[in-house]
Design a protein around this motif. Structure first.
Motif, short mmCIF file in Angstrom:
data_model
loop_
_atom_site.label_atom_id
_atom_site.label_comp_id
_atom_site.label_asym_id
_atom_site.label_seq_id
_atom_site.Cartn_x
_atom_site.Cartn_y
_atom_site.Cartn_z
N GLY A 1 0.74 -0.89 0.31
CA GLY A 1 0.01 0.01 -0.08
C GLY A 1 0.90 1.09 0.18
N ARG A 2 0.09 2.47 -0.16
CA ARG A 2 0.89 3.89 -0.53
C ARG A 2 1.62 3.82 1.39
NH1 ARG A 2 -3.17 6.77 0.41
NH2 ARG A 2 -4.37 5.63 -2.01
N GLY A 3 2.45 3.51 1.69
CA GLY A 3 2.52 3.61 2.53
C GLY A 3 1.88 2.51 4.67
N SER A 4 2.61 2.73 5.26
CA SER A 4 1.66 1.66 6.63
C SER A 4 0.24 2.95 7.09
CB SER A 4 2.52 1.80 7.63
OG SER A 4 3.95 1.26 7.59
N ASP A 5 0.41 3.94 6.38
CA ASP A 5 -1.21 4.91 6.94
C ASP A 5 -2.22 3.80 5.79
OD1 ASP A 5 0.08 6.66 8.18
OD2 ASP A 5 0.67 7.53 7.06
N GLU A 6 -1.61 3.55 4.76
CA GLU A 6 -2.95 3.09 3.91
C GLU A 6 -3.58 1.67 4.33
OE1 GLU A 6 -2.32 1.75 -0.33
OE2 GLU A 6 -4.58 2.74 -0.91
#
Ligand code: PMP
Length: 367
Positions: A85-90
């Motif tokens: 994903g688009r960083g762990s944030d996503e």
């Protein structure tokens, strides 16, 4: 312990999404078609001047196969367990989206911790139940038994544990993670966010995945791999849950340039260089920790298994002003409950750390 071939309990997935197949993009719906000319995605026929070889002309693979394979190699697992994903944030957001009813269910966090778990839950209308960590002036500890009880009491679908924690720097012992996952197996997914895992001594909770189908481990290229700007994070999960997470993900999360960078960062040579940077950071962390502990006005420097130190001081305003006067920015943590005297200092290069030391030792940081 539930055993290596245990299925993922479908009941943990949001009921209204159990048969949801997600957006069918031009890229995903044409898989395996033996085509020569691609006129199915409204892309430009010719490349942009800025992209002469046309590498970016077409939409990317939603889960770039080469990158997924490379992560599977690094984590000694199979590609079906990996969601990029688009960083762990996503990835955090995907977990909330897939497992919690909008406006309902609950997630459990253990503060002080990374803010995005609560933000993602809040944006979804899902209550956040917090079980504060305890500390003895040296180390922080997640009370996993209290976390279990809170998850049961509030019908939580997800428990978020950062290990090593941000800003605590403390790890949650693997034994406790395994026990928690087992205790909540019928009810909630236990997410172990190992954003700082490369700096920790304890082995990764990814080693528990086969035995614990409701465990999820998050990793990122943003910290030790030095690619925060590329925005690449992964979830390691049971294959059935990984499928659900991909289905609730927006169509093309990774840009072509980011994927290229990530692939290069996972070559053996780049991984060896990352390991060398990590070792340098660990050495500096210990050294800076000792220097800070010797300063007047410093109340506590917590043991850290990450690339930062959490520091309590008599006069945090003065500490922040002192470093700012030397052009150094550290993170003010006073907005977090129980941390009204704390700052978090990232371990940078040796030069940056000696600039910090100069700034702090040449001025008294108490009022
Ligand atoms: N998890 C933790 C514990 C973090 O501290 C951070 C970043 N500060 C993240 C995840 C976010 O990582 P990413 O850049 O992969 O979104």
């Amino acid at each position: 312990m539930t055993g290596p071939s245990a299925p993922f309990p479908t009941a943990l997935v949001r009921e209204d999404l159990r048969d949801f197949t997600g957006y069918s993009s031009a890229r995903t719906s044409a898989v395996g078609v033996p085509a020569r000319i691609w006129l199915n995605a409204n892309e430009s026929g010719r490349p942009n001047e800025a992209d002469p070889d046309g590498a970016n002309r077409r939409y990317p693979d939603p889960q770039p196969a080469a990158l997924v394979d490379a992560f599977a190699d690094v984590w000694a697992t199979t590609p079906d367990r990996i969601v990029v994903g688009r960083g762990s944030d996503e990835v955090i957001e995907l977990l909330v989206r897939a497992l919690c009813r909008p406006g309902g269910d609950a997630v459990v966090t253990s503060s002080p911790t990374f803010g995005m778990y609560a933000v993602s839950a809040r944006l979804h209308g899902t209550p956040v139940i917090d079980v504060p960590q305890t500390e003895d002036g040296l180390t922080w500890r997640v009370d996993t038994e209290a976390v279990r009880a809170a998850a049961v009491e509030h019908g939580a679908r997800i428990v978020f544990l950062a290990s090593p924690g941000n800003p605590t720097g403390a790890v949650v012992p693997l034994r406790e993670i395994a026990d928690l996952a087992d205790a909540l197996a019928d009810q909630a997914v236990v997410v172990v966010d190992e954003a700082y895992g490369e700096y920790a001594e304890q082995r990764s909770a990814a080693t528990l995945l086969e035995e614990h189908p409701t465990l999820v481990v998050l990793r990122t290229l943003s910290k030790a791999h030095a690619l925060a700007g590329a925005r690449i994070g992964i979830a390691l999960a049971h294959p059935d849950l990984a499928t659900v997470l991909r289905r609730v993900q927006a169509p093309y999360p990774l840009s072509v340039p980011a994927t290229r960078l990530a692939l290069e960062a996972l070559t053996p040579q780049a991984l060896a260089a990352t390991q060398r940077r990590v070792l340098e950071t660990l050495g500096l962390r210990d050294q800076v920790g000792r220097q800070l502990r010797d300063l007047p006005g410093v109340r506590a420097v917590y043991a850290s298994e990450a690339n930062f130190l959490l520091v309590r001081c008599d006069d945090p305003d003065q500490m922040l002003r002192t470093v700012a006067a030397a052009g150094i920015v550290v993170r003010d943590m006073r907005h977090l409950p129980g941390l009204d005297d704390a700052v978090r200092i990232t371990i940078g290069t040796p030069e940056e750390m000696s600039a910090l030391d100069d700034a702090l030792t040449h001025r008294e940081i108490h009022a």
